[in-house]
Design an enzyme around this catalytic site. Structure first.
Site, PDB file in Angstrom:
ATOM      1  N   GLU A  10       1.044  -1.473   0.322  1.00 18.19           N
ATOM      2  CA  GLU A  10      -0.170  -0.477  -0.221  1.00 18.19           C
ATOM      3  C   GLU A  10       0.841   0.953  -0.064  1.00 18.19           C
ATOM      4  OE1 GLU A  10      -1.930   0.540   3.578  1.00 18.19           O
ATOM      5  OE2 GLU A  10      -3.563   2.233   3.284  1.00 18.19           O
ATOM      6  N   LYS A  40       1.055   5.167  -0.014  1.00 20.12           N
ATOM      7  CA  LYS A  40       0.378   7.053  -0.155  1.00 20.12           C
ATOM      8  C   LYS A  40       1.180   8.140  -1.155  1.00 20.12           C
ATOM      9  CE  LYS A  40      -0.086   7.903   4.236  1.00 20.12           C
ATOM     10  NZ  LYS A  40      -0.523   8.132   5.476  1.00 20.12           N
ATOM     11  N   ASP A  50      -6.219   2.156  -0.890  1.00 17.56           N
ATOM     12  CA  ASP A  50      -6.505   3.144  -0.174  1.00 17.56           C
ATOM     13  C   ASP A  50      -7.388   4.480  -0.711  1.00 17.56           C
ATOM     14  OD1 ASP A  50      -7.297   5.343   1.961  1.00 17.56           O
ATOM     15  OD2 ASP A  50      -5.733   3.412   3.080  1.00 17.56           O
ATOM     16  N   HIS A  84      -5.461   8.086  -0.179  1.00 16.96           N
ATOM     17  CA  HIS A  84      -3.870   7.859  -0.321  1.00 16.96           C
ATOM     18  C   HIS A  84      -3.678   8.418  -1.924  1.00 16.96           C
ATOM     19  CE1 HIS A  84      -2.600   4.691   2.498  1.00 16.96           C
ATOM     20  NE2 HIS A  84      -3.063   6.598   3.238  1.00 16.96           N
ATOM     21  N   HIS A 140      -8.524  -0.583   0.584  1.00 15.95           N
ATOM     22  CA  HIS A 140      -8.721   0.856   1.772  1.00 15.95           C
ATOM     23  C   HIS A 140      -9.503   1.066   1.933  1.00 15.95           C
ATOM     24  CE1 HIS A 140      -4.975  -1.170   4.601  1.00 15.95           C
ATOM     25  NE2 HIS A 140      -6.175  -2.033   4.570  1.00 15.95           N
ATOM     26  N   ASP A 165      -6.038  12.978   4.497  1.00 18.25           N
ATOM     27  CA  ASP A 165      -6.034  11.614   4.802  1.00 18.25           C
ATOM     28  C   ASP A 165      -6.234  10.910   5.709  1.00 18.25           C
ATOM     29  OD1 ASP A 165      -6.287   9.145   4.310  1.00 18.25           O
ATOM     30  OD2 ASP A 165      -4.034   8.045   4.847  1.00 18.25           O
ATOM     31  N   ASP A 192      -9.527   9.641   7.531  1.00 19.81           N
ATOM     32  CA  ASP A 192     -10.031   8.342   7.648  1.00 19.81           C
ATOM     33  C   ASP A 192     -11.500   8.623   8.340  1.00 19.81           C
ATOM     34  OD1 ASP A 192      -7.735   6.849   6.770  1.00 19.81           O
ATOM     35  OD2 ASP A 192      -6.497   7.467   8.107  1.00 19.81           O
TER      36      ASP A 192
HETATM   37  C1  RNT Z   1      -2.408   4.100   6.976  1.00 19.98           C
HETATM   38  C2  RNT Z   1      -2.940   3.468   6.009  1.00 19.98           C
HETATM   39  C3  RNT Z   1      -2.327   2.267   6.777  1.00 19.98           C
HETATM   40  C4  RNT Z   1      -3.390   2.741   8.264  1.00 19.98           C
HETATM   41  C5  RNT Z   1      -3.511   1.385   8.918  1.00 19.98           C
HETATM   42  C6  RNT Z   1      -3.681   1.123  10.142  1.00 19.98           C
HETATM   43  O1  RNT Z   1      -1.769   5.592   6.293  1.00 19.98           O
HETATM   44  O2  RNT Z   1      -3.864   4.011   5.755  1.00 19.98           O
HETATM   45  O3  RNT Z   1      -3.421   1.327   5.608  1.00 19.98           O
HETATM   46  O4  RNT Z   1      -4.871   3.191   8.664  1.00 19.98           O
HETATM   47  O5  RNT Z   1      -2.612   0.280   8.676  1.00 19.98           O
HETATM   48 ZN    ZN Z   2      -5.345   2.302   4.298  1.00 21.44          ZN
END
Ligand code: RNT
Ligand code: ZN
Length: 418
Positions: free
Chosen positions: A225, A227, A258, A261, A285, A293, A295
């Site tokens: 992953e 970002k 994600d 990201h 994600h 970002d 969340d």
């Molecule tokens: C962070 C990433 C990652 C985390 C998790 C907790 O920017 O998105 O995936 O959010 O692993």
């Molecule tokens: Zn993530």
């Protein structure tokens, strides 16, 4: 809502969709087979159960102090089961390494073994919940700004060892559940300010990954992953989207997208048909970025809807793993799980019910107005009657009825925590 009315609405919707050649019974079956991977970390603001746990680091933040977060493994399990009881279908649980069952022992990241996840494996079996996994490079004295890309070999080796062990654990989970455990690798490595060693850092990250992935692990799958930036690491991210896309394409790894990201006007949905030409599978994600970002809890917003539409239109449903990744500490956390999970399912419901065949035909015939008009009409077709029916048949609350259930759990359980 009266059961009778839900069923009546569903029958009307069924007829309406049949006019487009869409079989709602088939869609209900597809929804049943659509498994989210619920992230364990919404329950406790990404704290985990390490005895030696420090503050959350690695450029991510959970904001808010809503009372009632899970303080230990039993509370977290109880919250997850409560949330699952309010979400139709059956879903996986995505664990981070710091959520092991350490039983009061200080277990450093380079010492972790499957033993500390045995009770999770049993819990998964008892509760018909398959497990996914994540290595954890943040919130540790050796996290710093660089982990797998650290020029200091001893620090780099520490994190390589950690990540290798995590793959062993994921493989044990996969074996126990008879289904591959999906392990995500995200490291926060980056620079706060101007830096000139970018090539070196990326070379080190590539070499660390090569070493980590050199061991075959038949019952787990790796995903990576990238970002744009993290808090405190704003200027440079070693594991950028380009870096991991290239790595995944070359090494046949799963790429994690994600939704928080990317640059604010960049579309994560648009990446699906591009990268699936070159990588075997995708991990999502699903999150909701507000200005950064952040969340926030996933909603049925346009970017999320488009993401699921692109997957369905590409006929790639079985090439995607559907992880969630948000952590809002400012509202009821069980309610956050249910709202976000159901929103993701609604996006999938709408994507599956899109009259795509007809729109695609218009488009290929050069009928621009017709395809635009039908896309627009499709927005208001009675997809929610199909989702309600899915909830009804799954024996979970239909529509807003889950709000009262979350409130009851809060009154009886989470509000008693301090
Ligand atoms: C962070 C990433 C990652 C985390 C998790 C907790 O920017 O998105 O995936 O959010 O692993
Ligand atoms: Zn993530």
């Amino acid at each position: 809502m009266k059961t009778e009315n839900i069923e009546k609405a569903y029958r009307l919707a069924q007829e309406r969709y049949a006019e487009f050649g869409i079989d709602t019974e088939k869609v209900l079956k597809q929804l049943q087979d659509f498994h989210l991977s619920m992230h364990c970390w919404q329950a406790d603001d990404v704290v985990g159960f390490e005895v030696q746990a420090g503050a959350l680091s690695g450029g991510i933040q959970s904001t808010g102090n809503y009372p009632g977060k899970a303080r230990n493994i039993d509370e977290l399990r109880s919250d997850i089961l409560k949330a699952k009881s309010l979400i139709p279908g059956n879903h996986r649980l995505n664990l981070h390494e710091i959520y092991g069952d350490f039983k009061g022992k200080v277990v450093d990241r380079d010492e972790v073994t499957a033993e500390y996840f045995q009770s999770w494996i049993e819990w998964g079996k008892e509760n018909d919940t398959k497990l996914d996994f994540n290595s954890t490079s943040f919130s540790h004295p050796k996290s710093g700004n660089l982990t797998l890309a650290n020029p200091d070999k001893s620090i780099r080796d520490f994190w390589i060892e950690h990540t290798k062990r995590c793959r062993d654990i994921a493989n044990v989970m996969g074996q126990a559940q008879g289904d591959p455990c999906i392990m995500n690798l995200w490291v926060h490595d980056g620079c706060k300010d101007q830096s000139v060693n970018h090539y070196l850092y990326r070379q080190l990250l590539r070499e660390s990954l090569d070493e980590i992935f050199s061991k075959p692990q038949p019952m787990m799958k790796d995903c990576i992953e990238g970002k744009v930036f993290g808090i405190g690491l704003e200027s440079f991210t070693v594991g950028s989207h380009d870096f991991y896309t290239a790595y995944a394409a070359k090494n046949n790894k799963i790429l994690t997208i994600d939704t928080g990201h990317y640059h604010p006007t960049e579309s994560p949905a648009d990446k699906v048909s591009a990268v699936l030409q070159f990588v075997p599978e995708l991990m999502l994600h699903v999150s909701r970025p507000i200005r950064w970002d952040s969340d926030h809890v996933t909603l049925m917003d346009d970017p999320t809807l488009e993401l699921f539409q692109e997957i369905v239109r590409a006929k790639a449903m079985d090439r995607v793993h559907y992880g969630l990744d948000y952590f809002d500490g400012s509202i009821n956390r069980v309610g956050a799980y249910v709202t976000g999970s159901r929103a993701a399912q609604k996006c999938m419901t709408r994507a599956l019910l899109e009259p795509t065949a007809q729109i695609a035909e218009y488009e290929l015939e050069g009928k621009g107005f017709q395809s635009l008009a039908l896309l627009e009409e499709a927005k208001a077709l009675p997809w929610n009657a199909v989702y309600d029916e899915f909830c009804l048949r799954s024996n979970v609350p239909v529509g807003n009825a889950f709000i009262a259930e979350v409130e009851k759990y809060e009154a009886e359980v989470t509000s008693k925590r301090n």
